[in-house]
Design an enzyme around this catalytic site. Structure first.
Site, short mmCIF file in Angstrom:
data_model
loop_
_atom_site.label_atom_id
_atom_site.label_comp_id
_atom_site.label_asym_id
_atom_site.label_seq_id
_atom_site.Cartn_x
_atom_site.Cartn_y
_atom_site.Cartn_z
N GLY A 21 -35.65 13.95 -26.47
CA GLY A 21 -36.96 13.62 -27.35
C GLY A 21 -37.56 15.03 -27.91
O GLY A 21 -36.94 15.99 -27.65
N LEU A 71 -38.22 15.53 -30.90
CA LEU A 71 -37.03 15.94 -31.95
C LEU A 71 -37.26 16.95 -32.76
O LEU A 71 -38.42 17.20 -33.19
CB LEU A 71 -36.62 14.70 -32.41
N HIS A 85 -31.59 17.92 -33.72
CA HIS A 85 -31.40 16.41 -33.32
C HIS A 85 -31.21 15.57 -34.87
O HIS A 85 -30.25 14.82 -34.80
CB HIS A 85 -32.57 15.80 -32.89
N ASP A 142 -25.95 23.90 -27.28
CA ASP A 142 -25.64 23.83 -26.05
C ASP A 142 -24.07 23.72 -25.54
O ASP A 142 -23.87 22.73 -25.41
CB ASP A 142 -26.26 22.33 -25.17
N GLN A 199 -22.65 22.66 -22.28
CA GLN A 199 -22.75 21.05 -22.15
C GLN A 199 -21.68 20.32 -22.95
O GLN A 199 -21.14 19.29 -22.52
CB GLN A 199 -24.27 20.53 -22.72
N ARG A 221 -37.60 23.48 -26.63
CA ARG A 221 -38.59 24.55 -25.67
C ARG A 221 -39.09 25.70 -26.32
O ARG A 221 -39.85 26.42 -26.11
CB ARG A 221 -37.48 24.90 -24.62
#
Length: 276
Positions: free
Chosen positions: A26, A28, A32, A146, A149, A183
């Protein structure tokens, strides 16, 4: 666009095939939405999840203050043409007594983010595996921002035989090169001006590589770029193999520069292909 918050509602709303899936936490941003746009182009039905996953946050990290605004997210996804938003609570994703964890072993999860944030990738693998089982997508979309990830999810999918194509989507950046991240909202105006230092370090390494310099010379250039902003406390700066993430001493095709560290308000990460 329909919004559901329970597993039962999700299962009732899903088509039998043709699902493209974008899992998010979320708050966004354009990064995203680039994933959503790619999913929209490639699939007849697009599902987005919004779930701030407690399992991937360690003690003292920002789980409780992680930015959340579901109504704003819902409006952005509606405008982007998403078919179904899955926004479960913690109790729905992890019912009482939930005791299973998914762990990808080896350097992919032991190094870099895995070393700085113990348990993080176990939390990521667990939530992604659960979401894949619930949503049953044909394709799932993850940002290259990321990068570690992305590789962990790909390894989990290969090892467990999920019938899902994992699609990596290039990092979206601000005009000054800062990688988009939820962030970034933590950054003060003064820190925000300095935050592109991560990208500048990666560019410095790529420039050395392009001029025929060695891996060691490229790393020195990256370190020098980071030293220009003493407020940034480096966790790591490395040049790694694009598939194993093991550190390199000589160039290989697709070699990746990775960097992470902390400003007073937030921890940031970035990466870039530095050797074509």
């Amino acid at each position: 666009m329909r919004t559901v918050s329970t597993v039962a509602e999700l299962r009732a709303a899903l088509p039998r095939e043709g699902v493209g899936f974008v899992p998010t936490m979320g708050y966004l941003h354009r990064g995203h939405l680039a994933l959503v746009e790619r999913a929209r182009r490639e699939n007849p039905f697009v599902v987005v999840s919004v779930f701030v996953n407690p399992l991937q946050f360690g003690p003292g990290e920002d789980y409780h203050r992680y930015p959340r605004d579901l109504e704003r997210d819902r409006a952005l996804l509606q405008e982007a043409g998403v078919d179904l938003l899955f926004a479960p609570g913690v109790e729905e994703m992890y019912p009482e007594g939930f005791a299973t964890r998914v762990q990808v072993e080896g350097p992919l999860t032991a190094l870099w983010e895995g070393a700085v944030r113990p348990g993080h990738f176990q939390g990521v693998a667990t939530v992604v595996a659960r979401l894949f089982l619930l949503v049953q997508p044909q394709r799932a979309y993850f940002g290259e921002k990321d990068y570690q990830q992305l590789l962990v999810v790909r390894r989990m999918v290969r090892d467990l035989g999920f019938p899902v194509e994992v699609v990596g989507v290039p990092t979206v950046r601000e005009e000054d090169g800062l990688a988009l991240s939820s962030r970034n909202v933590y950054l003060s105006p003064e820190t925000r001006k300095k935050a592109p230092v991560l990208y500048r370090a990666l560019l410095a390494m790529r420039e050395v590589a392009g001029q025929g310099g060695s891996v060691a010379e490229a790393l020195r250039a990256g370190e020098e770029a980071l030293r220009a902003v003493p407020e940034f406390r480096k966790d790591y700066l490395a040049i790694v193999h694009p598939e194993t993430l093991l550190p390199l001493s000589d160039w290989v095709a697709g070699a990746r520069g990775i960097v992470a560290g902390r400003f007073p308000e937030a921890r940031l990460i970035d990466n870039l292909e530095v050797y074509p």
